[in-house]
Design a protein around this motif. Structure first.
Motif, short mmCIF file in Angstrom:
data_model
loop_
_atom_site.label_atom_id
_atom_site.label_comp_id
_atom_site.label_asym_id
_atom_site.label_seq_id
_atom_site.Cartn_x
_atom_site.Cartn_y
_atom_site.Cartn_z
N MET A 1 0.86 -1.19 0.00
CA MET A 1 0.00 0.00 0.00
C MET A 1 0.89 1.24 0.00
N GLU A 2 0.68 2.09 -1.00
CA GLU A 2 1.53 3.28 -1.09
C GLU A 2 0.87 4.47 -0.40
N ILE A 3 1.37 4.78 0.81
CA ILE A 3 0.81 5.88 1.59
C ILE A 3 1.33 7.20 1.04
N PHE A 4 0.44 8.15 0.87
CA PHE A 4 0.83 9.47 0.40
C PHE A 4 0.96 10.43 1.59
N LEU A 5 -0.06 10.44 2.44
CA LEU A 5 -0.03 11.33 3.61
C LEU A 5 -0.70 10.64 4.78
N GLU A 6 -0.27 11.03 5.96
CA GLU A 6 -0.87 10.49 7.17
C GLU A 6 -1.32 11.67 8.02
N THR A 7 -2.52 11.59 8.57
CA THR A 7 -2.98 12.63 9.50
C THR A 7 -3.24 11.94 10.83
N GLU A 8 -3.81 12.67 11.77
CA GLU A 8 -4.07 12.09 13.08
C GLU A 8 -4.89 10.81 12.96
N ARG A 9 -5.96 10.86 12.14
CA ARG A 9 -6.87 9.70 12.06
C ARG A 9 -6.91 9.02 10.71
N LEU A 10 -6.32 9.64 9.70
CA LEU A 10 -6.49 9.14 8.33
C LEU A 10 -5.18 8.75 7.66
N ARG A 103 -21.33 8.24 3.48
CA ARG A 103 -22.24 8.92 4.41
C ARG A 103 -21.91 8.57 5.86
N SER A 104 -21.52 7.33 6.10
CA SER A 104 -21.23 6.90 7.48
C SER A 104 -20.03 7.65 8.06
N ALA A 105 -19.26 8.32 7.20
CA ALA A 105 -18.06 9.02 7.68
C ALA A 105 -18.31 10.52 7.86
N TRP A 106 -19.48 10.99 7.51
CA TRP A 106 -19.75 12.44 7.58
C TRP A 106 -19.85 12.93 9.02
N GLY A 107 -19.55 14.23 9.17
CA GLY A 107 -19.79 14.91 10.44
C GLY A 107 -18.78 14.62 11.52
N LYS A 108 -17.63 14.06 11.13
CA LYS A 108 -16.60 13.74 12.13
C LYS A 108 -15.32 14.54 11.89
N GLY A 109 -15.40 15.48 10.96
CA GLY A 109 -14.23 16.31 10.70
C GLY A 109 -13.20 15.69 9.78
N TYR A 110 -13.54 14.54 9.17
CA TYR A 110 -12.54 13.87 8.31
C TYR A 110 -12.21 14.69 7.06
N ALA A 111 -13.24 15.28 6.44
CA ALA A 111 -12.97 16.03 5.20
C ALA A 111 -12.04 17.21 5.49
N LYS A 148 -13.32 25.87 6.84
CA LYS A 148 -12.53 25.36 7.98
C LYS A 148 -11.10 25.02 7.55
N SER A 149 -10.91 24.84 6.24
CA SER A 149 -9.57 24.54 5.74
C SER A 149 -8.81 25.81 5.36
N GLY A 150 -9.42 26.97 5.59
CA GLY A 150 -8.71 28.23 5.37
C GLY A 150 -9.01 28.90 4.04
#
Ligand SMILES: CC(C)(COP(=O)(O)OP(=O)(O)OC[C@H]1O[C@@H](n2cnc3c(N)ncnc32)[C@H](O)[C@@H]1OP(=O)(O)O)[C@@H](O)C(=O)NCCC(=O)NCCS
Length: 195
Positions: A1-10, A103-111, A148-150
């Motif tokens: 799996m080729e990871i491009f970026l890692e964030t706190e949860r993603l 849809r199950s991922a909405w509203g948690k700040g992931y985007a 929220k992303s500036g």
């Protein structure tokens, strides 16, 4: 799996040929597709023959730009995707940000979390000058992610659209942030010692 970026949860990783089912399911939810096709799902053949091959070809054409699959670090669950790449005909240092999550991922700040990481990477690693994003004026969730992303509202415009829905008459909105604006908002401002 080729990871491009890692964030706190993603994890944002490259797509592979094994992602057809995940993309068909994502585009199969009328709520996800509401502001994109008026709710119509994308047929499997289109995902398999057009969309995924285009995603895969992108990695060879541009280093650092493209479509990235987002998964939840903790479980490996596929959440959807982000794109960060210049719009057709646009300058290479002016990529467009976009996102589509289950849809199950909405509203948690992931985007917002994924968008901020892509913007940060663009300005610090890719020589990006300005990031743009656009959506239907009535797509409040997407606009909120941009804010929220500036990014800030640049213009409202009207284009003919093949999938009219309630609110399409309000047109589309374009948001943007320049490197200078991002640096001002992100980096420490005043390092002088108070006296
Ligand atoms: C747009 C999308 C990616 C947002 O993903 P997300 O992970 O839920 O976004 P976030 O949680 O980071 O932020 C969403 C924000 O919008 C707000 N929001 C969502 N729906 C809203 C609504 N109907 N009215 C007002 N605010 C709304 C949330 O409250 C949140 O803001 P807050 O943090 O100030 O409370 C997701 O809704 C999606 O995939 N939609 C379908 C595809 C799409 O339309 N993509 C954009 C096309 S340009």
């Amino acid at each position: 799996m080729e990871i491009f970026l890692e964030t706190e949860r993603l994890l944002l990783r490259r797509f592979t040929e094994a992602d057809v089912d995940a993309l068909v399911e994502l585009d199969g939810d009328p709520e996800v597709m509401r502001f994109l096709t008026g709710g119509k799902p994308t047929p499997r053949e289109v995902v398999q023959d057009d969309i995924l091959p285009a995603f895969l070809q992108y990695y060879a054409r541009f280093a650092g730009y493209g479509f990235w699959a987002a998964t939840l670090k903790a479980t490996g669950e596929f959440l959807g995707w982000f794109h960060f790449r210049p719009h057709e005909g646009a300058s290479l240092d002016e990529p467009e940000l976009g996102y589509r999550l289950r849809r199950s991922a909405w509203g948690k700040g992931y985007a917002t979390e994924g968008s901020r990481a892509l913007i940060h990477n663009g300005f610090t690693e890719l020589g990006v000058r300005r990031v743009v994003a656009s959506t239907m004026a009535v797509n409040i969730a997407s606009r909120r992610v941009m804010e929220k992303s500036g990014l800030r509202l640049v213009r409202i415009y009207h284009e003919s659209w093949p999938y009219p829905i309630e609110g399409s008459e309000e047109g589309d909105v374009e948001y943007a942030v320049t490197r200078e604006e991002w640096e001002q908002a992100t980096l420490p401002h005043d390092r002088s010692t108070p006296h």
